[in-house]
Write an enzyme that holds these catalytic residues in place. Structure first.
Site, mmCIF file in Angstrom:
data_model
loop_
_atom_site.group_PDB
_atom_site.id
_atom_site.type_symbol
_atom_site.label_atom_id
_atom_site.label_comp_id
_atom_site.label_asym_id
_atom_site.label_seq_id
_atom_site.Cartn_x
_atom_site.Cartn_y
_atom_site.Cartn_z
ATOM 1 N N GLU A 1 8.937 -3.634 11.083
ATOM 2 C CA GLU A 1 9.303 -2.353 10.874
ATOM 3 C C GLU A 1 9.815 -1.393 11.732
ATOM 4 O O GLU A 1 8.689 -1.204 12.891
ATOM 5 C CB GLU A 1 8.323 -1.736 9.860
ATOM 6 C CG GLU A 1 8.542 -0.419 9.492
ATOM 7 C CD GLU A 1 7.610 -0.008 8.386
ATOM 8 O OE1 GLU A 1 7.579 1.133 7.947
ATOM 9 O OE2 GLU A 1 6.469 -0.505 7.934
ATOM 10 N N LYS B 1 -0.602 -9.745 3.436
ATOM 11 C CA LYS B 1 0.119 -8.956 4.395
ATOM 12 C C LYS B 1 -0.911 -8.242 5.202
ATOM 13 O O LYS B 1 -1.478 -7.351 4.284
ATOM 14 C CB LYS B 1 1.161 -8.424 4.060
ATOM 15 C CG LYS B 1 1.974 -7.783 5.241
ATOM 16 C CD LYS B 1 3.598 -7.007 4.799
ATOM 17 C CE LYS B 1 3.172 -5.976 4.125
ATOM 18 N NZ LYS B 1 2.851 -4.743 4.991
ATOM 19 N N ASP C 1 -0.604 -6.481 -0.108
ATOM 20 C CA ASP C 1 -1.084 -5.938 1.201
ATOM 21 C C ASP C 1 -2.386 -5.671 1.272
ATOM 22 O O ASP C 1 -3.311 -5.532 0.138
ATOM 23 C CB ASP C 1 -0.571 -4.231 1.384
ATOM 24 C CG ASP C 1 0.878 -4.081 2.249
ATOM 25 O OD1 ASP C 1 1.102 -5.103 2.868
ATOM 26 O OD2 ASP C 1 1.260 -3.177 1.966
ATOM 27 N N ASP D 1 0.635 -1.147 -0.097
ATOM 28 C CA ASP D 1 0.108 0.165 -0.268
ATOM 29 C C ASP D 1 0.825 1.155 -0.008
ATOM 30 O O ASP D 1 0.424 2.530 -0.094
ATOM 31 C CB ASP D 1 -0.925 0.004 0.968
ATOM 32 C CG ASP D 1 -0.325 -0.050 2.565
ATOM 33 O OD1 ASP D 1 0.868 -0.188 2.555
ATOM 34 O OD2 ASP D 1 -1.024 -0.339 3.641
ATOM 35 N N SER D 2 2.144 1.042 -0.122
ATOM 36 C CA SER D 2 3.197 2.075 -0.089
ATOM 37 C C SER D 2 3.021 2.874 -1.511
ATOM 38 O O SER D 2 3.451 3.866 -1.797
ATOM 39 C CB SER D 2 4.648 1.717 -0.004
ATOM 40 O OG SER D 2 4.601 0.533 -0.883
ATOM 41 N N GLU E 1 -1.676 -5.672 8.711
ATOM 42 C CA GLU E 1 -0.890 -4.849 9.908
ATOM 43 C C GLU E 1 -1.515 -5.089 11.403
ATOM 44 O O GLU E 1 -2.898 -4.596 11.287
ATOM 45 C CB GLU E 1 -0.598 -3.415 9.839
ATOM 46 C CG GLU E 1 0.040 -3.168 8.302
ATOM 47 C CD GLU E 1 0.312 -1.625 7.896
ATOM 48 O OE1 GLU E 1 -0.080 -0.773 8.914
ATOM 49 O OE2 GLU E 1 0.558 -1.292 7.091
#
Length: 271
Positions: free
Chosen positions: A189, A120, A92, A53-54, A122
């Site tokens: 991270e 992935k 993501d 999602d970067s 979070e």
């Protein structure tokens, strides 16, 4: 023009990542958003391609990842998958798409149909039920703990996590919980090197670090960052691999070598 790869390189699978970790072979991972870079990164020996999602930052120009939609990730996942890389494709789950186990599964199905082989998401302890729900339904999971960018407003900014005794203890609990729930990979991270090392030695599954020290089972960077394409101040954990290299493929190959031989990240890229 075709981007299909003709390669004798063995495909990188979820079990292969575990085998690499068990053998002490470092895992090299980069973000990727399109077919051209999918082909180039795969040629260069990258093990995992992350449709992150970067893309909200580096492609769409947002200051956070929060505006990124599931459709955005699915579109770019399909682009990456069309090059048929031997690297594993990880995607993501964007903010707001995995609030419940059922929602997480529906979102994951969309990404896997687009070509993802692992998703992935979070979060730590609180996501254990969701991770278990996904894994039981054949969705491979990478759990992202530490600095989770989707929580930027809750954190009050992009800050190193686990610096206090309480914060470190929570990180360890998070890592244990997501592994116990079935996560096959844990991404760390922006955590102190000592915490990254402790988590890596504590877990049986591979750890992927970004600003988490050199002891992690592998490393990941945002593609644009490692190519020197970033506005403003460079994050501490980033190295510009384009410096001294004649072209992008050479820079990516230098990154892969540095991850594999353990020379990246150095102390200057860690906390």
């Amino acid at each position: 023009m075709t981007y299909l790869q003709e390669s004798s390189r063995p495909a990188v699978t979820v079990p292969k990542l575990q085998a690499m970790r068990d053998a002490g072979e470092k895992i090299a991972m980069l973000t990727c958003y399109d077919a051209s870079f999918s082909a180039l990164l795969d040629r260069s020996g990258v093990d995992v391609l992350l449709i992150g999602d970067s893309l909200g930052n580096v492609l769409q120009g947002h200051t956070t990842t929060l505006p990124v939609s599931l459709d955005d990730i699915a579109y770019h996942t399909a682009c990456v998958a069309r090059a048929q890389p031997r690297a594993l494709i990880m995607a993501d789950l964007p903010f707001g798409t995995y609030g419940t186990p059922a929602e997480a599964f529906a979102s994951s199905v969309k990404l896997m149909r687009a070509g993802a082989q692992m998703v992935k998401l979070e979060g730590g302890e609180w996501l254990a039920e969701t991770i278990r729900f996904l894994v039981e339904r054949a969705v491979p999971v990478c759990a992202h703990v530490g600095l989770t960018p989707q929580s930027v407003h809750a954190f009050g900014g992009f800050k190193v996590q686990g610096k206090t005794e309480a914060g470190a203890a929570q990180l360890l609990r998070d890592a244990r919980a997501v592994e116990a729930a079935g996560a096959q990979v844990v991404l760390l991270e922006a955590v102190p090197t000592l915490i990254g090392s402790e988590v890596t030695h504590m877990l049986r599954v591979p750890t992927i670090g970004i600003g988490a020290g050199a002891d992690c089972s592998g490393q990941v960077l945002v593609l644009h960052d490692m190519l020197g394409v970033f506005p403003g101040k460079r994050p501490r954990f980033v190295k510009d691999f384009m410096q001294g290299e004649p072209n992008i493929q050479a820079a990516v190959e230098a990154y892969v070598r540095a991850v594999k031989d353990g020379s990246f990240p150095g102390p200057e890229h860690s906390f």
